[in-house]
Write an enzyme that holds these catalytic residues in place. Structure first.
Site, PDB file in Angstrom:
ATOM      1  N   ARG A 176     -24.290  70.857  66.630  1.00 49.00           N
ATOM      2  CA  ARG A 176     -24.325  72.283  66.933  1.00 49.00           C
ATOM      3  C   ARG A 176     -24.351  73.043  65.612  1.00 49.00           C
ATOM      4  NH1 ARG A 176     -20.094  70.079  70.170  1.00 49.00           N
ATOM      5  NH2 ARG A 176     -20.495  70.181  72.423  1.00 49.00           N
ATOM      6  N   LYS A 200     -16.579  71.591  69.852  1.00 51.43           N
ATOM      7  CA  LYS A 200     -15.945  72.522  70.793  1.00 51.43           C
ATOM      8  C   LYS A 200     -14.578  71.977  71.211  1.00 51.43           C
ATOM      9  CE  LYS A 200     -19.876  74.877  72.948  1.00 51.43           C
ATOM     10  NZ  LYS A 200     -20.567  75.128  74.234  1.00 51.43           N
ATOM     11  N   HIS A 271     -30.486  75.322  69.192  1.00 47.54           N
ATOM     12  CA  HIS A 271     -29.996  74.339  70.165  1.00 47.54           C
ATOM     13  C   HIS A 271     -31.117  73.441  70.671  1.00 47.54           C
ATOM     14  CE1 HIS A 271     -26.050  73.534  71.815  1.00 47.54           C
ATOM     15  NE2 HIS A 271     -26.605  73.160  72.947  1.00 47.54           N
ATOM     16  N   ARG A 274     -30.973  70.177  69.022  1.00 47.11           N
ATOM     17  CA  ARG A 274     -29.949  69.314  69.636  1.00 47.11           C
ATOM     18  C   ARG A 274     -30.487  68.691  70.919  1.00 47.11           C
ATOM     19  NH1 ARG A 274     -24.312  68.407  69.952  1.00 47.11           N
ATOM     20  NH2 ARG A 274     -23.330  68.880  71.948  1.00 47.11           N
ATOM     21  N   HIS A 297     -20.053  65.729  74.196  1.00 49.97           N
ATOM     22  CA  HIS A 297     -19.880  66.369  75.496  1.00 49.97           C
ATOM     23  C   HIS A 297     -18.658  65.798  76.215  1.00 49.97           C
ATOM     24  CE1 HIS A 297     -24.427  67.506  75.813  1.00 49.97           C
ATOM     25  NE2 HIS A 297     -23.716  68.440  75.206  1.00 49.97           N
ATOM     26  N   TYR A 306     -29.576  68.017  79.019  1.00 51.12           N
ATOM     27  CA  TYR A 306     -30.287  67.883  77.745  1.00 51.12           C
ATOM     28  C   TYR A 306     -31.459  66.902  77.832  1.00 51.12           C
ATOM     29  CZ  TYR A 306     -26.671  70.486  75.251  1.00 51.12           C
ATOM     30  OH  TYR A 306     -25.832  71.478  74.806  1.00 51.12           O
TER      31      TYR A 306
END
Length: 323
Positions: A176, A200, A271, A274, A297, A306
């Protein structure tokens, strides 16, 4: 943002006098539980939107402890109402993000003993908005990624060397933009070809570099020097590197757009690089559980979004149509 007030009920929440506010603001307490940086900034912005919808100056002037089931429903309903352009103020995905934030604030109010268990339980019962959307973004082609990286080779100055390393990390490690901005010198191990990144939720994971990424990063560090903590930062005039602080995630996104334009490519988001990383792994038959861990994730459900291999297949089939 300014939204039309759906019902005057929310005005019960506005704090008229700062002395009327609880000693601890549940919204600020909730923000304090989040990872420093982008998460806190994003959530502060969302809660300010809710506060202004209710008629308050910002989140400091809303009595979050007084929020009840009907207030949350009123906000969700208002955000799904069409605006002047005929479209809802917010997408279902955005509404659900706000709902999650409001539940988080209610949880803090309950823990601070500013909200009853019954009031908190009723807010928790509110269900997310159900919707189905195609996966966002796209995976770029090999030709596009080659053109993007080649655009950094036109001028081999320190900034271009830095930017080349950033693009390699985005494409070759699936990071990210905030993760790239936050990489520290001490987190890199060239012996192990690995980097420890903070993702995250303040979750740390280890990513591994292919030779091209490793070489690009080494070249940048040779130019950068050893001062400071963060790998990527700004430059002063005359190519003098500023080691005092990191690049912002916004600056990383700006770098992607700058070289996209130089390469003459169609719109690409940061993104998307990614998504490209994930799609290429899945195309090589890497199992989705491994890809999930590589991306950092929490759920395979997110990783599935994705997987954009199907777009290429559909596009190829569509070209066979003749009118």
């Amino acid at each position: 943002m300014d939204y039309e007030v759906l019902d005057p009920v929310q005005h019960e929440l506005v704090i008229k006098n700062e002395f009327d506010a609880p000693e601890i603001n549940p919204a600020l307490a909730f923000i304090a539980t989040l990872h420093r940086g982008t998460s806190r900034y994003t959530m502060t912005s969302k809660l300010n939107v809710v506060a202004r919808w209710a008629g308050a100056k910002d989140l400091r002037y809303l009595n979050w402890s007084a929020i009840r089931y009907e207030h949350v429903l009123a906000f969700i309903t208002a955000m799904q109402e069409p605006g002047e352009d005929g479209k809802p103020h917010m997408s279902p995905r955005s509404v659900n993000c706000y709902l999650s934030a409001l539940k988080g604030v209610a949880n803090q109010a309950f823990l601070l003993k500013q909200m009853s268990e019954e009031a908190y339980a009723r807010i928790k019962l509110i269900k997310s908005v159900r919707f189905l959307r195609l996966a966002a973004g796209r995976a770029i082609s090999n030709d596009e990624s080659e053109a993007l990286l080649s655009a950094t080779q036109i001028e081999m100055n320190p900034i271009a060397i830095r930017d080349h390393a950033i693009l390699c990390l985005l494409l070759g490690c699936g990071l990210r933009r905030a993760e790239v901005a936050g990489i520290k010198l001490k987190s890199i191990s060239f012996a192990d070809s690995s980097i420890r990144v903070i993702g995250k939720g303040d979750k740390e994971r280890e990513v591994f570099m292919i030779p091209e990424v490793k070489d690009a990063l080494k070249k940048w560090l040779d130019v950068r020097g050893k001062e400071g903590d963060f790998v990527f930062g700004k430059f002063f005039k005359g190519w003098k590197f500023d080691p005092s602080g990191p690049l912002t995630p916004h600056a990383v996104g700006h770098i992607v757009q700058e070289y996209r334009v130089r390469a003459g490519l169609e719109d690409i988001s940061t993104h998307d690089l990614r998504r490209t990383f994930a799609t290429r792994l899945l195309a090589k038959n890497v199992d989705i559980s491994t890809v999930k861990d590589m991306l950092g994730h929490s759920s395979i459900t997110t990783t599935v979004m994705y997987d954009l291999r199907g777009k290429a297949r559909l596009r190829k089939a569509a070209k066979k149509i003749k009118l």
